[in-house]
Motif scaffolding. Structure first.
Motif, PDB file in Angstrom:
ATOM      1  N   LYS A  69       0.847  -1.193   0.119  1.00  0.00           N
ATOM      2  CA  LYS A  69       0.146   0.016  -0.101  1.00  0.00           C
ATOM      3  C   LYS A  69       0.808   1.198  -0.105  1.00  0.00           C
ATOM      4  O   LYS A  69       0.255   2.359   0.068  1.00  0.00           O
ATOM      5  CB  LYS A  69      -1.012   0.006   1.489  1.00  0.00           C
ATOM      6  CG  LYS A  69      -1.716  -1.072   1.436  1.00  0.00           C
ATOM      7  CD  LYS A  69      -3.024  -0.871   0.200  1.00  0.00           C
ATOM      8  CE  LYS A  69      -3.872  -2.106   0.171  1.00  0.00           C
ATOM      9  NZ  LYS A  69      -5.016  -2.040  -0.767  1.00  0.00           N
ATOM     10  N   MET A  70       2.182   1.393   0.290  1.00  0.00           N
ATOM     11  CA  MET A  70       2.866   2.316   0.396  1.00  0.00           C
ATOM     12  C   MET A  70       3.391   3.277  -1.011  1.00  0.00           C
ATOM     13  O   MET A  70       2.935   2.480  -2.093  1.00  0.00           O
ATOM     14  CB  MET A  70       4.298   2.096   1.094  1.00  0.00           C
ATOM     15  CG  MET A  70       5.265   1.148   0.251  1.00  0.00           C
ATOM     16  SD  MET A  70       6.790   0.905   0.925  1.00  0.00           S
ATOM     17  CE  MET A  70       7.776   0.336  -0.244  1.00  0.00           C
ATOM     18  N   ARG A  71       3.586   4.341  -0.850  1.00  0.00           N
ATOM     19  CA  ARG A  71       3.819   4.966  -2.171  1.00  0.00           C
ATOM     20  C   ARG A  71       5.261   4.560  -2.565  1.00  0.00           C
ATOM     21  O   ARG A  71       6.168   4.374  -1.851  1.00  0.00           O
ATOM     22  CB  ARG A  71       4.187   6.738  -1.877  1.00  0.00           C
ATOM     23  CG  ARG A  71       4.376   7.442  -2.825  1.00  0.00           C
ATOM     24  CD  ARG A  71       4.110   9.092  -2.397  1.00  0.00           C
ATOM     25  NE  ARG A  71       4.725   9.774  -3.613  1.00  0.00           N
ATOM     26  CZ  ARG A  71       5.314  10.811  -3.633  1.00  0.00           C
ATOM     27  NH1 ARG A  71       5.631  11.371  -2.469  1.00  0.00           N
ATOM     28  NH2 ARG A  71       5.987  11.398  -4.703  1.00  0.00           N
ATOM     29  N   ARG A  72       5.236   4.636  -4.116  1.00  0.00           N
ATOM     30  CA  ARG A  72       6.488   4.103  -4.598  1.00  0.00           C
ATOM     31  C   ARG A  72       7.173   5.038  -5.365  1.00  0.00           C
ATOM     32  O   ARG A  72       6.590   5.843  -6.213  1.00  0.00           O
ATOM     33  CB  ARG A  72       6.249   2.895  -5.490  1.00  0.00           C
ATOM     34  CG  ARG A  72       5.732   1.736  -4.844  1.00  0.00           C
ATOM     35  CD  ARG A  72       5.555   0.385  -5.503  1.00  0.00           C
ATOM     36  NE  ARG A  72       5.065  -0.396  -4.691  1.00  0.00           N
ATOM     37  CZ  ARG A  72       4.759  -1.934  -5.322  1.00  0.00           C
ATOM     38  NH1 ARG A  72       5.360  -2.162  -6.506  1.00  0.00           N
ATOM     39  NH2 ARG A  72       4.351  -2.576  -4.555  1.00  0.00           N
ATOM     40  N   GLY A  73       8.468   5.141  -5.366  1.00  0.00           N
ATOM     41  CA  GLY A  73       9.350   5.833  -6.381  1.00  0.00           C
ATOM     42  C   GLY A  73       9.737   4.949  -7.426  1.00  0.00           C
ATOM     43  O   GLY A  73       8.835   4.493  -8.287  1.00  0.00           O
ATOM     44  N   PRO A  74      10.969   4.464  -7.382  1.00  0.00           N
ATOM     45  CA  PRO A  74      11.485   3.406  -8.221  1.00  0.00           C
ATOM     46  C   PRO A  74      11.004   2.054  -8.024  1.00  0.00           C
ATOM     47  O   PRO A  74      10.352   1.832  -6.906  1.00  0.00           O
ATOM     48  CB  PRO A  74      12.995   3.378  -8.214  1.00  0.00           C
ATOM     49  CG  PRO A  74      13.278   4.018  -6.924  1.00  0.00           C
ATOM     50  CD  PRO A  74      11.971   4.818  -6.567  1.00  0.00           C
ATOM     51  N   GLN A  75      11.342   1.165  -8.960  1.00  0.00           N
ATOM     52  CA  GLN A  75      10.780  -0.224  -8.671  1.00  0.00           C
ATOM     53  C   GLN A  75      11.286  -0.623  -7.473  1.00  0.00           C
ATOM     54  O   GLN A  75      12.462  -0.457  -7.183  1.00  0.00           O
ATOM     55  CB  GLN A  75      11.405  -0.988  -9.850  1.00  0.00           C
ATOM     56  CG  GLN A  75      10.996  -2.465 -10.030  1.00  0.00           C
ATOM     57  CD  GLN A  75       9.394  -2.632 -10.180  1.00  0.00           C
ATOM     58  OE1 GLN A  75       8.799  -3.146  -9.116  1.00  0.00           O
ATOM     59  NE2 GLN A  75       8.806  -2.469 -11.415  1.00  0.00           N
ATOM     60  N   ILE A  76      10.557  -1.679  -6.846  1.00  0.00           N
ATOM     61  CA  ILE A  76      11.050  -2.384  -5.395  1.00  0.00           C
ATOM     62  C   ILE A  76      11.483  -3.640  -5.843  1.00  0.00           C
ATOM     63  O   ILE A  76      11.358  -4.360  -6.850  1.00  0.00           O
ATOM     64  CB  ILE A  76       9.847  -2.211  -4.685  1.00  0.00           C
ATOM     65  CG1 ILE A  76       8.662  -3.308  -4.998  1.00  0.00           C
ATOM     66  CG2 ILE A  76       9.173  -0.687  -4.308  1.00  0.00           C
ATOM     67  CD1 ILE A  76       7.634  -3.494  -3.870  1.00  0.00           C
ATOM     68  N   VAL A  77      12.187  -4.346  -4.752  1.00  0.00           N
ATOM     69  CA  VAL A  77      12.584  -5.682  -4.686  1.00  0.00           C
ATOM     70  C   VAL A  77      11.295  -6.341  -4.145  1.00  0.00           C
ATOM     71  O   VAL A  77      10.866  -5.805  -2.978  1.00  0.00           O
ATOM     72  CB  VAL A  77      13.869  -5.817  -3.809  1.00  0.00           C
ATOM     73  CG1 VAL A  77      14.054  -7.192  -3.378  1.00  0.00           C
ATOM     74  CG2 VAL A  77      15.077  -5.034  -4.493  1.00  0.00           C
TER      75      VAL A  77
END
Ligand code: SAM
Length: 253
Positions: A69-77
């Protein structure tokens, strides 16, 4: 018992998840409006009822709920890769882990969860906007006490004198090898997550110069095949997340 300001997961009858804060506010869904003030002093496992009479079960969010649910900047692991990083490197409660780059903070949150309140995650990040997003996400997960985000280029060096492990998700992990030799404790792991084969190749070319300091090079890719579970039929889902990244492990001697 839930207190004002606590993060709470609500689950509706369809299994849809909502991450909310117990507070004096209303939360609107297609199944009706929920008075979030009613969450205060309830226990996890209980329910709240919307103004349309729909039941929402109250659960304590885990790291996966927060990351989803959190806000994303770049692609996550992704969790499948974070899991193998933690397991193969033996990252444990109380460890000090140096990480770069922090990006959206997803891997940071998985690491902070495993090192626990006695551990530390020190995360280097180049970009101020990503560092800000990650800081908010780490706070939302409740791990601000054990995570430090530094606005610094890790290729220029590591400030800390020692670390149990170094975990990298950035384009040129080989640039961190000379610093890792100085900082990593014997037995600690250097882990590099990279999406492309040529990055792994370049890493191992550079590694030749440092190989006397490390043993056990290992490169893995994690494929997770999920199944559809229906009453009459269980079978693999027709689509899957086929490729995320290669994970390289080397261990300090
Ligand atoms: N692992 C993160 C997560 O799960 O949310 C995502 C990391 S993102 C793909 C890569 C990050 O590395 C970017 O935020 C980028 O700005 C940062 N970065 C790239 N080179 C860096 C460097 N030399 N030092 C510090 N951060 C760096």
């Amino acid at each position: 018992m839930i207190r004002e300001g606590d993060r709470v997961l609500l689950v509706d009858r369809r299994g849809k998840r909502y991450l909310v804060t117990a507070s004096n506010r209303e939360f609107h869904t297609d199944l009706g409006i929920i008075n979030l003030g009613e969450l205060v002093e309830k226990d996890y496992g209980e329910s709240v009822i919307s103004h349309k009479g729909e039941e929402f079960r109250i659960l304590k969010p885990d790291v996966n709920d927060i990351i989803a649910k959190m806000r994303r900047g770049p692609q996550i692991v992704h969790p499948k890769d974070a899991g193998i990083i933690i397991a193969y490197a033996g990252i444990s409660p109380g460890n000090t882990v140096i990480e770069a780059g922090v990006g959206s903070g997803a891997l940071t949150i998985f690491l902070a969860n495993i090192v626990g309140p006695q551990g530390r995650v020190i995360s280097y990040e180049l970009r101020e906007d990503f560092a800000r997003i990650a800081q908010k996400n780490v706070e939302m997960a409740g791990f601000a006490d054990r995570v430090t985000i530094k606005l610094k280029n890790i290729y220029d060096g590591i400030d800390e004198e020692s670390a149990d492990h170094i975990v990298l998700d950035l384009p040129q992990p080989e640039n961190v090898l000379p610093h890792a030799v100085e900082v990593l404790k014997p037995g600690g792991y250097f882990v590099a997550y990279t999406p492309c084969t040529n990055q792994v190749h370049r890493f191992f070319q550079a590694f030749q110069e440092y190989r006397e300091h490390f043993y056990k090079p290992r490169v893995v890719e994690v494929l997770v095949r999920e199944h559809e579970v229906k009453r009459e039929c269980m079978r693999p889902k027709t689509t899957m997340l086929a490729h995320t990244g290669y994970i390289t492990f080397i261990r300090k001697l």
